[in-house]
Every structure is written in C-alpha cells, then in structure tokens.
Enzyme design. Sequence first.
Site, PDB file in Angstrom:
ATOM      1  N   HIS A 130      -1.299  -5.721   1.517  1.00  0.00           N
ATOM      2  CA  HIS A 130      -2.494  -6.571   1.430  1.00  0.00           C
ATOM      3  C   HIS A 130      -2.189  -7.813   0.603  1.00  0.00           C
ATOM      4  O   HIS A 130      -1.418  -7.744  -0.354  1.00  0.00           O
ATOM      5  CB  HIS A 130      -3.658  -5.806   0.779  1.00  0.00           C
ATOM      6  CG  HIS A 130      -4.577  -5.143   1.758  1.00  0.00           C
ATOM      7  ND1 HIS A 130      -4.732  -3.772   1.824  1.00  0.00           N
ATOM      8  CD2 HIS A 130      -5.404  -5.664   2.716  1.00  0.00           C
ATOM      9  CE1 HIS A 130      -5.615  -3.496   2.781  1.00  0.00           C
ATOM     10  NE2 HIS A 130      -6.032  -4.612   3.334  1.00  0.00           N
ATOM     11  N   GLU A 134       0.833  -1.205   0.000  1.00  0.00           N
ATOM     12  CA  GLU A 134       0.000   0.000   0.000  1.00  0.00           C
ATOM     13  C   GLU A 134       0.862   1.247   0.000  1.00  0.00           C
ATOM     14  O   GLU A 134       1.824   1.346   0.742  1.00  0.00           O
ATOM     15  CB  GLU A 134      -0.897   0.005   1.255  1.00  0.00           C
ATOM     16  CG  GLU A 134      -1.869  -1.162   1.328  1.00  0.00           C
ATOM     17  CD  GLU A 134      -2.955  -1.092   0.245  1.00  0.00           C
ATOM     18  OE1 GLU A 134      -3.123  -0.020  -0.358  1.00  0.00           O
ATOM     19  OE2 GLU A 134      -3.605  -2.133   0.014  1.00  0.00           O
ATOM     20  N   CYS A 185      -7.688  -2.452   8.426  1.00  0.00           N
ATOM     21  CA  CYS A 185      -6.328  -2.451   7.879  1.00  0.00           C
ATOM     22  C   CYS A 185      -5.776  -1.039   7.737  1.00  0.00           C
ATOM     23  O   CYS A 185      -4.677  -0.736   8.208  1.00  0.00           O
ATOM     24  CB  CYS A 185      -6.282  -3.172   6.536  1.00  0.00           C
ATOM     25  SG  CYS A 185      -6.424  -4.963   6.734  1.00  0.00           S
ATOM     26  N   ARG A 245     -17.532  -0.730   6.252  1.00  0.00           N
ATOM     27  CA  ARG A 245     -18.631  -1.262   5.437  1.00  0.00           C
ATOM     28  C   ARG A 245     -19.363  -2.378   6.190  1.00  0.00           C
ATOM     29  O   ARG A 245     -20.550  -2.592   6.020  1.00  0.00           O
ATOM     30  CB  ARG A 245     -18.009  -1.792   4.136  1.00  0.00           C
ATOM     31  CG  ARG A 245     -18.933  -2.324   3.078  1.00  0.00           C
ATOM     32  CD  ARG A 245     -18.123  -2.771   1.848  1.00  0.00           C
ATOM     33  NE  ARG A 245     -16.969  -3.611   2.188  1.00  0.00           N
ATOM     34  CZ  ARG A 245     -17.036  -4.929   2.411  1.00  0.00           C
ATOM     35  NH1 ARG A 245     -18.164  -5.578   2.325  1.00  0.00           N
ATOM     36  NH2 ARG A 245     -15.928  -5.608   2.714  1.00  0.00           N
TER      37      ARG A 245
END
Length: 213
Positions: A170, A84, A147, A94
């Site tokens: 990830h 990332e 994360c 979510r």
Amino acid sequence: MKPATAKILLTGFEPFGGDSVNPTAEIVGRLHGTSIGGHEVVGVVLPCVFGEAVVRLKTALRRTAPRLVICLGQAGGRAEITPERVAINVDDARIPDNAGRQPVDVPVVRGGPTAYWSTLPVKAIVTALRQRGIPAAVSQTAGTFVCNHVFYALMHRLRRRRAVQAGFIHVPWLPAQGKPALPLAKMTKAIALAAEVALRTRTDLKTTDGRLH
Ligand code: PCA
C-alpha cells in the site's frame, strides 16, 4: 533465439471512492517497460471492482508468467510505504466499489484458508527503504476492500507456485489528494527498490524495526 526476459508483474488500481487519481496507476505507468534487476516490468492497472479485478489479474498472470508479482494499492491516511504481511479471506466493503458492489462478510474464495502470508521479504524491503530515507513500515492488515481481495486471490492462485514471489504494497496519497502524502517520484523509486530487494532476498530479515501497528 534469444531467451525471453524474466518478468515482474506490477499492478495498480484505477481511482476509486470519488478520487480522480490513484498514485498506484501513476507508479505502474512510470515503471512499465523498464528493467529492474534484469527483469522486464509489465504494468497493469486493475479496475477497482470486486471480482473483475481478479479476472484481470489472472489474465495478466497467464500472459506474463512472472517471476515476481507486486500489487499496489492506495491507502489514504497512511504516511509510509507499507508492504502487507498477510491477506485474509474476507470481503467487507465500507464503501461501494466502482461498479457499485459492496460485499459484506463474504469469503474471497469459498472454502479457502483463512489467510495467506505475503512471499515478499517485507522487513528487508522496509529496511532498504528506510536506509534511503523513504518512510516505510510493515502493515499487518491490507483491510477488507478490493486491495485485500486482489491480494488474497493472488496468493491463492500462486499457492503451489513457490518459485514465484508475490505480495501487496500500500502507498500513501499523492500531495494533490491530501495529507499525509509522498511525491510520485519518491514512491516510484520506492517500488522499484522494493522489487530489486525482493529479487535478491529469499529469506526475510528478522528485525523488530519497521512495524506500523
Ligand atoms: N486501494 C483500495 C482499493 C483500490 C486502492 O487503490 C484498498 O485499499 O482496498
């Protein structure tokens, strides 16, 4: 007295969102106690819970005083190992975390800067992985779930400790979880290689290769 071996702190997450496994916990289990580039790997599995994950991360940072920190997370649906580029100062879940918490549009750190860059050489890592035939790409967003929360808190914590390289990677699902997926042995090799590349690369490559989005 023998000087203490420099450490690499490697974190993963427990399963979340109804899954019974998280590849990152498995990778961390396999690499814990191994040596990479003369550094001892200390592996820690974090709870997938806003707040608590950061408390555990900070304890691990204090205990290990690492030279390099790589936090790992599962990104179901991605086909590549994705370092990332940036952590952003927002929690926007979510789905509920493993404690049922679901923060929406709140900062990770109140008053903190909008974002922090990873201090891992993300493009050098992607290039090295691809050279070994491992699918990899730079990701421009770690999302807004636990994360990114851990990634942002990590970079905030280390903001004045420039000597410590740190960032987030990830990884895809394991084959048993669905498709696309990568086998555990391949992902473990990839993360060990990423750590090795980070230890020997202070200035990242400038290449147009390797973008995910
Ligand atoms: N992946 C989630 C949280 C834990 C994990 O392994 C994420 O991408 O936010």
